[in-house]
Design a protein around this motif. Structure first.
Motif, PDB file in Angstrom:
ATOM      1  N   SER A 124       0.817  -1.220   0.000  1.00  9.17           N
ATOM      2  CA  SER A 124       0.000   0.000   0.000  1.00  9.17           C
ATOM      3  C   SER A 124       0.848   1.267   0.000  1.00  9.17           C
ATOM      4  N   SER A 125       2.048   1.186   0.541  1.00  7.38           N
ATOM      5  CA  SER A 125       2.920   2.371   0.537  1.00  7.38           C
ATOM      6  C   SER A 125       3.400   2.725  -0.872  1.00  7.38           C
ATOM      7  N   CYS A 126       3.139   1.854  -1.829  1.00  6.24           N
ATOM      8  CA  CYS A 126       3.567   2.091  -3.215  1.00  6.24           C
ATOM      9  C   CYS A 126       2.451   2.639  -4.106  1.00  6.24           C
ATOM     10  N   VAL A 127       1.249   2.746  -3.575  1.00  6.62           N
ATOM     11  CA  VAL A 127       0.105   3.142  -4.400  1.00  6.62           C
ATOM     12  C   VAL A 127       0.344   4.476  -5.095  1.00  6.62           C
ATOM     13  N   SER A 128       0.797   5.483  -4.360  1.00  6.96           N
ATOM     14  CA  SER A 128       0.975   6.795  -4.993  1.00  6.96           C
ATOM     15  C   SER A 128       2.055   6.756  -6.071  1.00  6.96           C
ATOM     16  N   ALA A 129       3.105   5.989  -5.855  1.00  7.82           N
ATOM     17  CA  ALA A 129       4.165   5.899  -6.865  1.00  7.82           C
ATOM     18  C   ALA A 129       3.678   5.146  -8.110  1.00  7.82           C
ATOM     19  N   ILE A 130       2.815   4.162  -7.913  1.00  6.49           N
ATOM     20  CA  ILE A 130       2.314   3.381  -9.048  1.00  6.49           C
ATOM     21  C   ILE A 130       1.228   4.129  -9.810  1.00  6.49           C
ATOM     22  N   THR A 131       0.400   4.883  -9.115  1.00  8.75           N
ATOM     23  CA  THR A 131      -0.713   5.562  -9.778  1.00  8.75           C
ATOM     24  C   THR A 131      -0.381   6.965 -10.262  1.00  8.75           C
ATOM     25  N   SER A 163       3.215   9.923 -10.919  1.00  4.72           N
ATOM     26  CA  SER A 163       4.629   9.952 -11.308  1.00  4.72           C
ATOM     27  C   SER A 163       5.550  10.285 -10.136  1.00  4.72           C
ATOM     28  N   THR A 164       5.062  10.152  -8.909  1.00  7.20           N
ATOM     29  CA  THR A 164       5.912  10.437  -7.753  1.00  7.20           C
ATOM     30  C   THR A 164       6.903   9.292  -7.558  1.00  7.20           C
ATOM     31  N   PRO A 165       8.106   9.605  -7.132  1.00  8.12           N
ATOM     32  CA  PRO A 165       9.081   8.532  -6.912  1.00  8.12           C
ATOM     33  C   PRO A 165       8.684   7.678  -5.709  1.00  8.12           C
ATOM     34  N   PRO A 166       9.056   6.403  -5.732  1.00 11.61           N
ATOM     35  CA  PRO A 166       8.713   5.527  -4.611  1.00 11.61           C
ATOM     36  C   PRO A 166       9.474   5.918  -3.348  1.00 11.61           C
ATOM     37  N   SER A 167       8.821   5.757  -2.225  1.00 10.11           N
ATOM     38  CA  SER A 167       9.457   6.049  -0.936  1.00 10.11           C
ATOM     39  C   SER A 167      10.384   4.899  -0.546  1.00 10.11           C
ATOM     40  N   LYS A 168      11.205   5.138   0.465  1.00  5.46           N
ATOM     41  CA  LYS A 168      12.076   4.070   0.975  1.00  5.46           C
ATOM     42  C   LYS A 168      11.239   2.914   1.505  1.00  5.46           C
ATOM     43  N   LEU A 169      10.121   3.235   2.156  1.00  6.97           N
ATOM     44  CA  LEU A 169       9.236   2.198   2.675  1.00  6.97           C
ATOM     45  C   LEU A 169       8.666   1.362   1.534  1.00  6.97           C
ATOM     46  N   ILE A 213       8.539  -3.691  -1.541  1.00  6.80           N
ATOM     47  CA  ILE A 213       8.641  -4.408  -2.823  1.00  6.80           C
ATOM     48  C   ILE A 213       9.709  -5.492  -2.715  1.00  6.80           C
ATOM     49  N   ARG A 214      10.836  -5.166  -2.128  1.00  9.62           N
ATOM     50  CA  ARG A 214      11.885  -6.188  -1.960  1.00  9.62           C
ATOM     51  C   ARG A 214      11.391  -7.325  -1.073  1.00  9.62           C
ATOM     52  N   GLU A 215      10.674  -6.974  -0.016  1.00  8.21           N
ATOM     53  CA  GLU A 215      10.153  -7.977   0.910  1.00  8.21           C
ATOM     54  C   GLU A 215       9.111  -8.873   0.233  1.00  8.21           C
ATOM     55  N   GLN A 216       8.273  -8.291  -0.604  1.00  5.67           N
ATOM     56  CA  GLN A 216       7.178  -9.025  -1.238  1.00  5.67           C
ATOM     57  C   GLN A 216       7.557  -9.617  -2.600  1.00  5.67           C
ATOM     58  N   LYS A 217       8.803  -9.448  -3.011  1.00 14.22           N
ATOM     59  CA  LYS A 217       9.223  -9.950  -4.327  1.00 14.22           C
ATOM     60  C   LYS A 217       8.878 -11.421  -4.559  1.00 14.22           C
ATOM     61  N   ALA A 271       9.270  -0.815  -9.451  1.00 12.51           N
ATOM     62  CA  ALA A 271      10.127  -1.952  -9.077  1.00 12.51           C
ATOM     63  C   ALA A 271      11.557  -1.724  -9.567  1.00 12.51           C
ATOM     64  N   GLN A 272      11.699  -1.250 -10.800  1.00 15.74           N
ATOM     65  CA  GLN A 272      13.029  -0.994 -11.356  1.00 15.74           C
ATOM     66  C   GLN A 272      13.736   0.104 -10.570  1.00 15.74           C
ATOM     67  N   THR A 273      13.032   1.168 -10.238  1.00 13.24           N
ATOM     68  CA  THR A 273      13.604   2.266  -9.462  1.00 13.24           C
ATOM     69  C   THR A 273      14.083   1.768  -8.102  1.00 13.24           C
ATOM     70  N   CYS A 274      13.349   0.806  -7.546  1.00 12.01           N
ATOM     71  CA  CYS A 274      13.708   0.249  -6.236  1.00 12.01           C
ATOM     72  C   CYS A 274      14.788  -0.825  -6.339  1.00 12.01           C
ATOM     73  N   GLY A 275      15.250  -1.107  -7.557  1.00  7.75           N
ATOM     74  CA  GLY A 275      16.304  -2.100  -7.734  1.00  7.75           C
ATOM     75  C   GLY A 275      15.801  -3.528  -7.603  1.00  7.75           C
ATOM     76  N   THR A 276      14.516  -3.741  -7.850  1.00 10.25           N
ATOM     77  CA  THR A 276      13.929  -5.069  -7.784  1.00 10.25           C
ATOM     78  C   THR A 276      13.485  -5.483  -9.173  1.00 10.25           C
ATOM     79  N   PRO A 277      14.200  -6.399  -9.810  1.00  8.18           N
ATOM     80  CA  PRO A 277      13.795  -6.824 -11.146  1.00  8.18           C
ATOM     81  C   PRO A 277      12.389  -7.411 -11.124  1.00  8.18           C
ATOM     82  N   PHE A 278      11.595  -7.055 -12.103  1.00  2.05           N
ATOM     83  CA  PHE A 278      10.243  -7.567 -12.196  1.00  2.05           C
ATOM     84  C   PHE A 278      10.313  -9.049 -12.570  1.00  2.05           C
ATOM     85  N   PRO A 279       9.541  -9.883 -11.918  1.00  2.21           N
ATOM     86  CA  PRO A 279       9.678 -11.328 -12.169  1.00  2.21           C
ATOM     87  C   PRO A 279       9.102 -11.744 -13.517  1.00  2.21           C
ATOM     88  N   ARG A 280       9.632 -12.819 -14.021  1.00  3.09           N
ATOM     89  CA  ARG A 280       9.075 -13.479 -15.207  1.00  3.09           C
ATOM     90  C   ARG A 280       8.449 -14.764 -14.709  1.00  3.09           C
TER      91      ARG A 280
END
Length: 92
Positions: free
Chosen positions: A33-40, A42-48, A53-57, A82-91
């Motif tokens: 939920s902390s990523c909603v604003s970044a996903i919806t 153009s705001t950058p994702p927060s550290k949280l 995202i890394r935790e839920q990868k 996900a890319q900005t956070c350094g988490t490759p999107f899964p295939r």
């Protein structure tokens, strides 16, 4: 006697490894939920957001298989976050 210590040491290591597996990630899409604003927007994702995202990868493929979550997770902005956070999107 030395062999007994080695066996005890190995058992402790195995128990510790099992504890880590048991604690594993709990897949809860609300954790993102902390990523909603970044996903919806153009705001950058927060550290949280990035840490969540890394935790839920490990759960992202599960989310992509859920039709209700897929339209939220499988968007260009979600991939960008996900890319900005350094988490490759899964295939999956």
């Amino acid at each position: 006697m030395k062999a007994a210590y080695i066996v005890v040491f190995l058992l402790v290591l195995l128990a510790a490894e099992q504890a880590e597996i048991a604690e594993g990630v709990t897949c809860k899409p609300t954790e993102l939920s902390s990523c909603v604003s970044a996903i919806t927007s153009s705001t950058p994702p927060s550290k949280l957001c990035c840490s969540k995202i890394r935790e839920q990868k490990p759960c992202l493929c599960q989310y992509l298989k859920n039709p209700k979550l897929k339209k939220f997770v499988n968007t260009p902005n979600a991939r960008k976050v996900a890319q900005t956070c350094g988490t490759p999107f899964p295939r999956c």
